[in-house]
Design a protein around this motif. Structure first.
Motif, mmCIF file in Angstrom:
data_model
loop_
_atom_site.group_PDB
_atom_site.id
_atom_site.type_symbol
_atom_site.label_atom_id
_atom_site.label_comp_id
_atom_site.label_asym_id
_atom_site.label_seq_id
_atom_site.Cartn_x
_atom_site.Cartn_y
_atom_site.Cartn_z
ATOM 1 N N ASP A 13 0.812 -1.215 0.000
ATOM 2 C CA ASP A 13 0.000 0.000 0.000
ATOM 3 C C ASP A 13 0.849 1.271 0.000
ATOM 4 N N LYS A 55 -14.087 6.542 3.054
ATOM 5 C CA LYS A 55 -13.896 5.107 2.854
ATOM 6 C C LYS A 55 -13.000 4.596 3.967
ATOM 7 N N GLU A 70 -0.295 7.056 -6.356
ATOM 8 C CA GLU A 70 -1.515 7.871 -6.338
ATOM 9 C C GLU A 70 -1.250 9.312 -5.937
ATOM 10 N N PRO A 103 -9.735 3.554 5.391
ATOM 11 C CA PRO A 103 -8.343 3.714 4.941
ATOM 12 C C PRO A 103 -7.648 2.357 4.838
ATOM 13 N N VAL A 104 -6.842 2.173 3.787
ATOM 14 C CA VAL A 104 -6.230 0.857 3.584
ATOM 15 C C VAL A 104 -5.120 0.560 4.587
ATOM 16 N N THR A 149 1.496 1.830 -3.722
ATOM 17 C CA THR A 149 0.281 2.295 -4.402
ATOM 18 C C THR A 149 0.026 3.749 -4.048
ATOM 19 N N SER A 150 0.188 4.036 -2.758
ATOM 20 C CA SER A 150 -0.065 5.391 -2.297
ATOM 21 C C SER A 150 0.915 6.370 -2.933
ATOM 22 N N GLY A 198 -9.212 7.027 -6.084
ATOM 23 C CA GLY A 198 -8.226 6.149 -5.451
ATOM 24 C C GLY A 198 -8.607 5.772 -4.035
ATOM 25 N N TYR A 199 -7.634 5.167 -3.327
ATOM 26 C CA TYR A 199 -7.881 4.737 -1.951
ATOM 27 C C TYR A 199 -7.762 5.899 -0.993
ATOM 28 N N GLU A 200 -8.212 5.644 0.241
ATOM 29 C CA GLU A 200 -7.935 6.600 1.310
ATOM 30 C C GLU A 200 -6.854 6.017 2.214
ATOM 31 N N TYR A 201 -6.071 6.915 2.797
ATOM 32 C CA TYR A 201 -4.980 6.486 3.671
ATOM 33 C C TYR A 201 -5.013 7.279 4.969
#
Ligand code: HEM
Ligand code: HEM
Ligand code: SF4
Ligand code: SF4
Lengths: 234, 351
Positions: A100, A224, A107, A226-227, A103-104, A121-124
């Protein structure tokens, strides 16, 4: 739309540390600039032997710098200790061994270059750029403490500080170079602070997620899950 | 060999003068008065020590300084305290005979003599930038160090490299510790070192048959423990913020602190502030000029000497750290604002 979720991230200790750290660095920076280039003179009409205590003199400004230096050291040690005992406070270590993080990194680069929108995208809990830079900031602060106390200690060659850090002066190529390094890194920290404040405000302005107040309240809001949530779960 | 006391007696020195001498040099070596009996004892029992003094790439300012030592007079040191067996600039003899003599001394006093090195070896072109008696000084140095008990690095040349090692160092001159790695080396930096410091170091070596306590950089603590800045008589002006801004201003006439005109006292370790020069007559700062840091590593590369910090070499600008820093911060702030505006536009709508 999914229910927005408030997540507790920053421990009280971390928040207190952050603001003490900020204030001491500001004091250290401005007193340090004067030490490096005393742009106004002290009391000129007074006999030098007594003039050091008349108003704002080099002696006074150096004293403030050194006291703030001790505060910075104490708060740094405090920061290390809370990290030992509290999982949340270890968020600062960059998780480069995890997927992650990478990926982050991809992003966040795309977002900051306006290719991706921020809400995609994802949330962190913490994005990869922040994960990369905060450890460097801690290292810079540690460097300032080490070089600062090395210079400070040599006023008394038999002191604890010169025993502990005296070798650093020779190691960095003499005390003149240490002054130069201490001076340059002071500016690096300030450049970080400017960009840091910008990215905090940017996050707040775009996501309205409580980023700006998170260093006071401890909470941020996420839409969302967070990953990297595992980093702060007990 | 005869002891110091025996030599002194032979020269007709009275016991009283002998004790006075012992007291003086105890102070000169930076030792406490309680050490006086030990010094007297050592003078009575220790034999004189053979010294080999060699010269590499140098300007001979260390020798010039040494022979002006007032306490004790250099002649006393040279003639009575040590037996200076070889010194190619001071000795009357010269040429092959003298070189032969050096080889003999090394053999005769193997493991017992002190090697004093003034100047340093250039490594470029197999050492051919400095030739002594037809051979590279580099070879001389290695050969002379092999049988030495201890090595003294005189001055900034032998200790750090000094001017010949300043950028771009065309001859690849190096300090002697890069060549001699298996012997204890005592660094006595300075360009030149103070005469009394030089004799003080020799006396310590001879009388106590031991290396004086050294700091992390290999310098004797009693002479290089303090900054000029912490022993400077102008320090009160520094603390009070009374600074000379130009060499012709009022502050300069009043003898204020030279910090803003580039004084290197705050970063230089030496005894100029307390022992001073020429029998305690004066030292550079007392004469109105800032310290240039001559006892520090690579001090030539830390120019300009009349500015507090070095500037970055950018064409046509005086790039002081604070100016560069301020410009960088301004650029960061401007960049942040621009980035912020674009970010806001890019992320508009769709919340
Ligand atoms: C010299 C100035 C500053 C330094 C050195 C500094 C340093 C740091 C560091 C190291 C962290 C990470 C804490 C951790 O998890 O270990 C952090 C987080 C944070 N700081 Fe600062 N800071 C400074 C000034 C400020 C200012 C002026 C603000 C207010 C706008 C601010 C707001 C924040 C916020 C909101 C966070 C949390 C951000 C996140 O976790 O992504 N900081 N700061
Ligand atoms: C982030 C923290 C710090 C900043 C931004 C800072 C900044 C500065 C600056 C700009 C200078 C002038 C350098 C020069 O031109 O010679 C300076 C000098 C100095 N600082 Fe710091 N400093 C920090 C931390 C410390 C600490 C923790 C100590 C430890 C006591 C310390 C001790 C000193 C000393 C001894 C000097 C030299 C003073 C002198 O030459 O009279 N500094 N500092
Ligand atoms: S003249 Fe130089 S050594 Fe003396 S107090 Fe000023 S800065 Fe320090
Ligand atoms: S005052 Fe500084 S430059 Fe001058 S002799 Fe002493 S150490 Fe060298």
């Amino acid at each position: 739309m999914i229910e927005a979720k408030k997540i507790y991230i920053f421990s009280p200790g971390l928040r207190v540390w952050h603001w003490i750290n900020f204030l001491t660095i500001m004091v250290l920076f401005f007193t340090g600039l004067y030490i490096g280039n005393p742009f106004f003179l002290g009391p000129v009409g007074v006999e030098a032997t007594y003039a050091y205590r008349e108003g704002i003199t080099m002696d006074f400004i150096r004293k403030v710098h050194f006291i703030a230096g001790y505060v910075l050291l104490a708060s740094f040690l405090f920061r290390v200790i809370i990290a030992v005992f509290n999982k949340r406070d270890r968020l600062v270590f960059p998780a480069v061994w995890r997927k992650d993080y990478w990926t982050s990194l991809k992003e966040i680069t795309l977002k900051y270059t306006f290719i991706m929108k921020d809400k995609e995208g994802y949330e962190y809990i913490r994005n990869a750029l922040a994960r990369t830079f905060y450890p460097l900031v801690y290292l810079m602060i540690l460097f300032m403490i080490a070089t600062g106390f090395a210079m400070y200690g040599m006023s008394k060659p038999s002191s604890f500080w010169s025993f502990l850090l005296g070798w650093l002066l020779g190691f960095l190529g003499g005390e003149f170079s240490v002054h130069a390094w201490h001076h340059w890194v002071a500016w690096l920290i300030i450049i970080f602070a400017v960009l840091h404040v910008y990215f905090v405000i940017r996050e707040e302005a775009i996501k309205k997620n409580g980023e700006l107040s998170s260093m006071f309240s401890g909470y941020k809001v996420f839409e969302k899950e967070p990953v990297d949530i595992k980093d702060i779960e007990e | 060999m005869e002891t110091f006391w025996e030599t002194f007696k032979r020269h007709g020195v009275s016991r009283r003068d002998f004790l006075k001498f012992a007291t003086t040099i105890t102070g000169m070596m930076g030792l406490s008065p309680s050490m006086i009996p030990h010094v007297v004892r050592a003078l009575e029992t220790k034999p004189r020590v053979p010294v080999l003094w060699i010269h590499g790439l140098e300007c001979t300012c260390c020798s010039e300084s040494f022979i002006r030592s007032a306490t004790p007079l250099a002649s006393d040191v040279v003639l009575s305290m040590i037996s200076l067996e070889y010194d190619d600039t001071l000795s009357a003899a010269a040429g092959e005979a003298l070189e032969k003599h050096r080889e003999e001394i090394i053999k005769r006093y193997w493991g017992n003599y002190i090697l004093a090195v003034e100047g340093n070896p250039p490594l470029g072109e197999d050492g051919m930038y400095c030739v002594v008696g037809g051979r590279a000084f580099l070879e001389n140095l290695k050969e002379s160090a092999k049988g030495a008990k201890a090595v003294i690095a005189w001055g900034s040349c032998a200790s750090w490299g000094c001017v010949q090692a300043a950028k771009p160092n065309p001859t690849t001159a190096v300090p002697i510790h890069k060549v001699i790695t298996d012997k204890p080396i005592i660094k006595v930096p300075g360009c030149p070192p103070i005469a009394e410091v030089m004799t003080g170091v020799i006396m310590y070596l001879v009388l106590f048959d031991a290396i004086p306590p050294l700091d992390s950089q290999g310098r004797p603590k009693q002479f290089y423990g303090n900054r000029i800045h912490d022993t400077c008589y102008r320090r009160a002006f520094f603390n009070a913020g009374q600074f000379v801004e130009r060499f012709d201003d009022d502050g300069a006439k009043k003898g204020w602190c030279l910090y803003k005109v580039g004084c290197r006292g705050p970063t230089t370790y030496n005894s100029c502030g307390n022992i001073r020069w020429y029998n305690g007559l004066s030292y550079p700062i007392q004469a109105g000029h800032g310290c240039i840091g001559c006892a520090e590593e690579d001090f030539w590369d830390k120019a300009p000497f009349y500015q507090r910090l070095t500037t970055i070499p950018l064409p046509n600008v005086e790039a002081s750290p604070d100016k560069v820093g301020a410009v960088a911060v301004a650029a960061a702030a401007a960049g942040a604002v621009a980035h912020g505006v674009i970010s806001k536009i890019r992320n508009k709508g769709g919340k």
